[in-house]
Design a protein around this motif. Sequence first.
Motif, PDB file in Angstrom:
ATOM      1  N   GLU A   1      -7.350  -3.545  -5.411  1.00 19.41           N
ATOM      2  CA  GLU A   1      -7.797  -2.199  -5.451  1.00 19.41           C
ATOM      3  C   GLU A   1      -8.138  -1.869  -4.203  1.00 19.41           C
ATOM      4  OE1 GLU A   1     -11.239   0.142  -7.743  1.00 19.41           O
ATOM      5  OE2 GLU A   1      -9.958  -1.074  -8.836  1.00 19.41           O
ATOM      6  N   GLY A   2      -8.283  -0.766  -3.713  1.00 21.02           N
ATOM      7  CA  GLY A   2      -8.809  -0.331  -2.483  1.00 21.02           C
ATOM      8  C   GLY A   2      -8.030  -0.715  -1.125  1.00 21.02           C
ATOM      9  N   SER A   3      -6.878  -1.466  -1.257  1.00 19.06           N
ATOM     10  CA  SER A   3      -5.990  -1.810  -0.242  1.00 19.06           C
ATOM     11  C   SER A   3      -5.127  -0.584   0.274  1.00 19.06           C
ATOM     12  CB  SER A   3      -5.411  -3.029  -0.267  1.00 19.06           C
ATOM     13  OG  SER A   3      -4.273  -3.001  -1.215  1.00 19.06           O
ATOM     14  N   ALA A   4      -4.648  -0.658   1.552  1.00 19.86           N
ATOM     15  CA  ALA A   4      -3.625   0.153   1.797  1.00 19.86           C
ATOM     16  C   ALA A   4      -2.268  -0.361   2.413  1.00 19.86           C
ATOM     17  CB  ALA A   4      -4.172   1.312   2.973  1.00 19.86           C
ATOM     18  N   GLU A   5      -1.058   0.110   2.099  1.00 21.73           N
ATOM     19  CA  GLU A   5       0.032  -0.378   2.317  1.00 21.73           C
ATOM     20  C   GLU A   5       0.985   0.618   2.898  1.00 21.73           C
ATOM     21  OE1 GLU A   5       3.965  -2.431  -0.086  1.00 21.73           O
ATOM     22  OE2 GLU A   5       2.343  -1.514  -1.300  1.00 21.73           O
ATOM     23  N   ARG A   6       1.292   0.429   4.144  1.00 20.74           N
ATOM     24  CA  ARG A   6       2.269   1.510   5.035  1.00 20.74           C
ATOM     25  C   ARG A   6       3.575   0.589   4.784  1.00 20.74           C
ATOM     26  NH1 ARG A   6       1.886   5.578   8.515  1.00 20.74           N
ATOM     27  NH2 ARG A   6      -0.454   4.889   8.701  1.00 20.74           N
ATOM     28  N   PHE A   7       4.477   1.445   4.049  1.00 19.17           N
ATOM     29  CA  PHE A   7       5.944   0.865   3.353  1.00 19.17           C
ATOM     30  C   PHE A   7       6.803   1.549   4.067  1.00 19.17           C
ATOM     31  CE2 PHE A   7       4.669   3.913   0.316  1.00 19.17           C
ATOM     32  CZ  PHE A   7       5.696   4.866   0.241  1.00 19.17           C
TER      33      PHE A   7
END
Length: 218
Positions: free
Chosen positions: A14-20
């Motif tokens: 939770e709170g992380s960001a993922e640039r996919f």
Amino acid sequence: MSFSGQLFDNAAPEGSAERFSEGAVLFHGRLNEYAEAIIEAIRDIDREAPFRHLVTPGGHRMSVSMTSCGDLGWMTDRKGYRYTETDPDSDRPWPPMPELFSELAGEAAEEAGFPGYRPDACLINRYRPGAKLSLHQDKDEQDYSHPVVSFSLGLPATFLWGGFRRKDKPDRLLLEHGDVLVWGGPDRLRYHGILPLPEGEHPLMGAQRINLTFRKAG
């Protein structure tokens, strides 16, 4: 990116960001602390502009029920897809967009690389088990330089992330309660959709998923 129908592994904290993708970022659990306030605001919007099942120009009744808030609301009927300044059911302006909505959407857009984002339309979609959204592009807006920001609340759903042609096989991305998805720039006109919502019961939302989609439409 190749479109192989894969399911992205997004088991991130939770709170992380993922640039996919180049112009697409998923923020995991970003809304969790605001969920109850957002849900209460949606209840207020629903009282003023109730959810309804819209009909496409081809006569198909959408399985997702919808409403809108902001300066503009999105509509579809036999006349076509469009934004309107008033709710056709009441002939009154759409409910104003809560400041919390625009602030959270703007913050997520800026972190994704799209500063200065101020949406003027928020489409609110309610999914019951079995409801889905077929692959489509968001292209009723005047300026595609602005991103789309999507909030997810309630039951998890499988998001279809396609290419620039409807026939491109989409990849799959699990969207969970509290997630925020932003896409724009080179990815702005990708086809996307939602697979049929599975049966389930969310502790806060019950047997449903609510999706808020923010646009700069005017």
